[in-house]
Motif scaffolding. Structure first.
Motif, PDB file in Angstrom:
ATOM      1  N   LEU A   1       1.704   0.855 -14.370  1.00 20.29           N
ATOM      2  CA  LEU A   1       0.676   0.451 -14.194  1.00 20.29           C
ATOM      3  C   LEU A   1      -0.488   0.109 -12.796  1.00 20.29           C
ATOM      4  CD1 LEU A   1      -2.763   0.329 -14.976  1.00 20.29           C
ATOM      5  CD2 LEU A   1      -2.570  -1.705 -15.773  1.00 20.29           C
ATOM      6  N   ASP A   2       0.453  -0.755 -12.397  1.00 22.72           N
ATOM      7  CA  ASP A   2       0.211  -0.928 -10.927  1.00 22.72           C
ATOM      8  C   ASP A   2       0.653  -0.238 -10.341  1.00 22.72           C
ATOM      9  OD1 ASP A   2      -0.845  -3.556 -11.002  1.00 22.72           O
ATOM     10  OD2 ASP A   2       1.018  -4.325 -10.699  1.00 22.72           O
ATOM     11  N   GLN A   3       1.263   0.773 -10.335  1.00 23.14           N
ATOM     12  CA  GLN A   3       2.246   1.946  -9.225  1.00 23.14           C
ATOM     13  C   GLN A   3       1.277   3.088  -9.875  1.00 23.14           C
ATOM     14  OE1 GLN A   3       6.684   2.329 -11.023  1.00 23.14           O
ATOM     15  NE2 GLN A   3       7.023   2.791  -8.419  1.00 23.14           N
ATOM     16  N   PHE A   4       0.983   2.776 -10.617  1.00 21.59           N
ATOM     17  CA  PHE A   4      -0.542   4.612 -10.993  1.00 21.59           C
ATOM     18  C   PHE A   4      -1.941   4.132 -10.575  1.00 21.59           C
ATOM     19  CE2 PHE A   4      -3.732   6.678 -13.385  1.00 21.59           C
ATOM     20  CZ  PHE A   4      -3.161   8.470 -12.737  1.00 21.59           C
ATOM     21  N   LEU A   5      -2.556   2.737  -9.920  1.00 23.74           N
ATOM     22  CA  LEU A   5      -3.262   2.301  -9.605  1.00 23.74           C
ATOM     23  C   LEU A   5      -3.548   2.578  -8.225  1.00 23.74           C
ATOM     24  CD1 LEU A   5      -5.293  -0.297 -11.856  1.00 23.74           C
ATOM     25  CD2 LEU A   5      -5.832   1.735 -11.666  1.00 23.74           C
ATOM     26  N   ASN A   6      -2.353   2.534  -7.681  1.00 24.42           N
ATOM     27  CA  ASN A   6      -1.659   2.212  -6.165  1.00 24.42           C
ATOM     28  C   ASN A   6      -1.564   3.671  -5.683  1.00 24.42           C
ATOM     29  OD1 ASN A   6      -2.686  -0.130  -5.451  1.00 24.42           O
ATOM     30  ND2 ASN A   6       0.096  -1.178  -6.882  1.00 24.42           N
TER      31      ASN A   6
ATOM     32  N   ILE B   1       6.691   5.969 -11.741  1.00 20.27           N
ATOM     33  CA  ILE B   1       5.441   6.764 -10.533  1.00 20.27           C
ATOM     34  C   ILE B   1       6.858   7.290  -9.679  1.00 20.27           C
ATOM     35  CG2 ILE B   1       3.834   7.194  -9.260  1.00 20.27           C
ATOM     36  CD1 ILE B   1       3.082   6.621 -11.653  1.00 20.27           C
ATOM     37  N   SER B   2       6.639   8.623  -9.061  1.00 23.57           N
ATOM     38  CA  SER B   2       7.949   9.468  -8.178  1.00 23.57           C
ATOM     39  C   SER B   2       7.263  10.038  -7.599  1.00 23.57           C
ATOM     40  CB  SER B   2       9.379   9.292  -8.172  1.00 23.57           C
ATOM     41  OG  SER B   2       8.262  10.225  -9.092  1.00 23.57           O
ATOM     42  N   PRO B   3       7.329  10.481  -6.167  1.00 17.06           N
ATOM     43  CA  PRO B   3       7.078  11.942  -5.834  1.00 17.06           C
ATOM     44  C   PRO B   3       7.038  12.699  -6.854  1.00 17.06           C
ATOM     45  CG  PRO B   3       8.048  11.104  -4.131  1.00 17.06           C
ATOM     46  CD  PRO B   3       8.629   9.749  -5.644  1.00 17.06           C
ATOM     47  N   GLU B   4       7.552  13.411  -7.634  1.00 20.95           N
ATOM     48  CA  GLU B   4       8.709  14.286  -8.823  1.00 20.95           C
ATOM     49  C   GLU B   4       7.685  14.161  -9.868  1.00 20.95           C
ATOM     50  OE1 GLU B   4      11.274  12.963  -7.066  1.00 20.95           O
ATOM     51  OE2 GLU B   4      10.740  14.125  -5.893  1.00 20.95           O
ATOM     52  N   THR B   5       6.761  12.837 -10.097  1.00 17.91           N
ATOM     53  CA  THR B   5       5.667  12.507 -11.590  1.00 17.91           C
ATOM     54  C   THR B   5       4.518  14.085 -11.573  1.00 17.91           C
ATOM     55  OG1 THR B   5       5.619  10.533 -11.099  1.00 17.91           O
ATOM     56  CG2 THR B   5       4.279  11.021 -12.195  1.00 17.91           C
ATOM     57  N   PRO B   6       5.032  14.208 -13.427  1.00 20.78           N
ATOM     58  CA  PRO B   6       4.367  15.628 -13.531  1.00 20.78           C
ATOM     59  C   PRO B   6       2.829  14.899 -13.698  1.00 20.78           C
ATOM     60  CG  PRO B   6       5.538  14.470 -15.086  1.00 20.78           C
ATOM     61  CD  PRO B   6       6.184  13.648 -14.134  1.00 20.78           C
ATOM     62  N   LEU B   7       2.136  15.125 -12.806  1.00 19.98           N
ATOM     63  CA  LEU B   7       0.497  14.874 -12.854  1.00 19.98           C
ATOM     64  C   LEU B   7      -0.179  15.969 -12.731  1.00 19.98           C
ATOM     65  CD1 LEU B   7      -0.112  11.921 -11.422  1.00 19.98           C
ATOM     66  CD2 LEU B   7      -0.147  12.123 -13.213  1.00 19.98           C
ATOM     67  N   PRO B   8      -1.123  16.404 -13.720  1.00 24.25           N
ATOM     68  CA  PRO B   8      -1.970  17.846 -13.864  1.00 24.25           C
ATOM     69  C   PRO B   8      -2.792  17.753 -13.016  1.00 24.25           C
ATOM     70  CG  PRO B   8      -2.954  16.181 -15.469  1.00 24.25           C
ATOM     71  CD  PRO B   8      -1.770  15.732 -14.912  1.00 24.25           C
ATOM     72  N   GLU B   9      -2.667  19.436 -11.557  1.00 20.54           N
ATOM     73  CA  GLU B   9      -4.399  19.301 -11.049  1.00 20.54           C
ATOM     74  C   GLU B   9      -6.107  18.375 -11.570  1.00 20.54           C
ATOM     75  OE1 GLU B   9      -3.853  22.563  -9.034  1.00 20.54           O
ATOM     76  OE2 GLU B   9      -1.308  22.560  -8.424  1.00 20.54           O
ATOM     77  N   GLY B  10      -6.618  18.616 -10.250  1.00 19.57           N
ATOM     78  CA  GLY B  10      -7.896  18.015 -11.112  1.00 19.57           C
ATOM     79  C   GLY B  10      -7.943  16.127 -11.598  1.00 19.57           C
TER      80      GLY B  10
END
Length: 211
Positions: A108-113, A26-35
C-alpha cells in the motif's frame, strides 16, 4: 415498484467495468492501466467490496468475503470510459499473519508513493464505528501526496437519524481538526443510498482531472 428494492442501478449510469489485473508488487513493470486511477481503501468489514459492486452495478465484481482482511493484493477494475477503480488492501484489524499484514502495508505504501496516476482516494469507514485516528492520518497522507481524499461512511442504513446526525458532527470535527474540508458521502450498498451521488462525483472527477 418495490420500495425495499435497491435503486442504485436506476439512478446514474456508470461505464461498463471489468476486472483487469491483480498486483502483488510495485515495479517499473507493474501492469497498470492508462488513465486516471481512483483508489478505495478501508479496514476489514468496511464494506469496500459491496460498495465497489454497487457503484459499478456488477454483483461479484469485487469478491465479498466472510473473512476480514481478505484483500491482500491490489485489484484493478477498468472501465470502458478509460479510468480504473483500485481495490487496495485493508488496514487495521486483519486475520492475516503478521508477515502478511506487513507485506500488505508495504504494498500500500509503495502504491501511494510511486503511482502518480492515482488522483482520488476513497477512505471507507463503517458508520457504526467512530472515525479512527488511522483514517485521519490517511486523509493527511493523501493530501500531502496531492491525492484528493474522500471519506465514505458505509452501512448508513444501520443507523437512525439521531446517529446519522452524530456522525455528521463527528466528521465536521475531523475537518476542523485538520483545518480543511474534504468530500464526504454517507452510503448503503444494501438500499442504494448515496450510490448515485458517488457515481456522479466519480464521473465528474475523471472528466476534470488531467491524466
Amino acid at each position: 415498484m418495490n420500495p425495499n428494492k435497491p435503486i442504485y442501478h436506476e439512478e446514474v449510469p456508470f461505464p461498463e467495468t471489468s476486472f483487469s489485473t491483480s498486483i502483488s508488487k510495485i515495479s517499473p513493470e507493474t501492469p497498470l492501466p492508462e488513465g486516471t486511477l481512483l483508489g478505495f481503501i478501508g479496514r476489514s468489514n468496511s464494506g469496500k467490496s459491496s460498495l465497489l459492486n454497487s457503484i459499478t452495478n456488477r454483483k461479484g465484481l469485487a469478491k465479498v468475503s466472510k473473512t476480514p482482511g481478505k484483500t491482500r493484493l491490489i485489484n484493478v477494475f477498468s472501465t470502458k470510459a478509460g479510468f480504473s477503480l483500485i481495490d487496495l488492501p485493508g488496514f487495521g484489524y486483519s486475520k492475516a499473519s503478521h508477515k502478511e499484514h506487513k507485506d500488505m502495508m508495504n504494498l500500500l505504501d509503495q502504491f501511494l508513493n510511486e503511482i502518480t496516476s492515482l488522483k482520488v482516494l476513497f477512505i471507507l469507514c463503517d458508520a457504526q464505528r467512530s472515525f479512527p485516528e488511522e483514517e485521519v492520518q490517511m486523509i493527511e497522507t493523501a493530501t500531502l501526496k496531492k491525492i484528493l481524499p474522500v471519506v465514505v461512511r458505509t452501512k448508513i442504513d444501520k443507523l437512525n437519524q439521531k446517529d446519522r446526525n452524530a456522525i455528521q458532527k463527528e466528521m465536521e470535527a475531523v475537518m476542523n481538526e485538520l483545518g480543511y474540508p474534504f468530500p464526504l458521502f454517507f452510503v448503503s450498498a444494501t438500499t442504494g443510498k448515496g450510490i448515485g451521488e458517488m457515481r456522479k462525483f466519480i464521473l465528474s472527477k475523471v472528466q476534470t482531472i488531467p491524466v
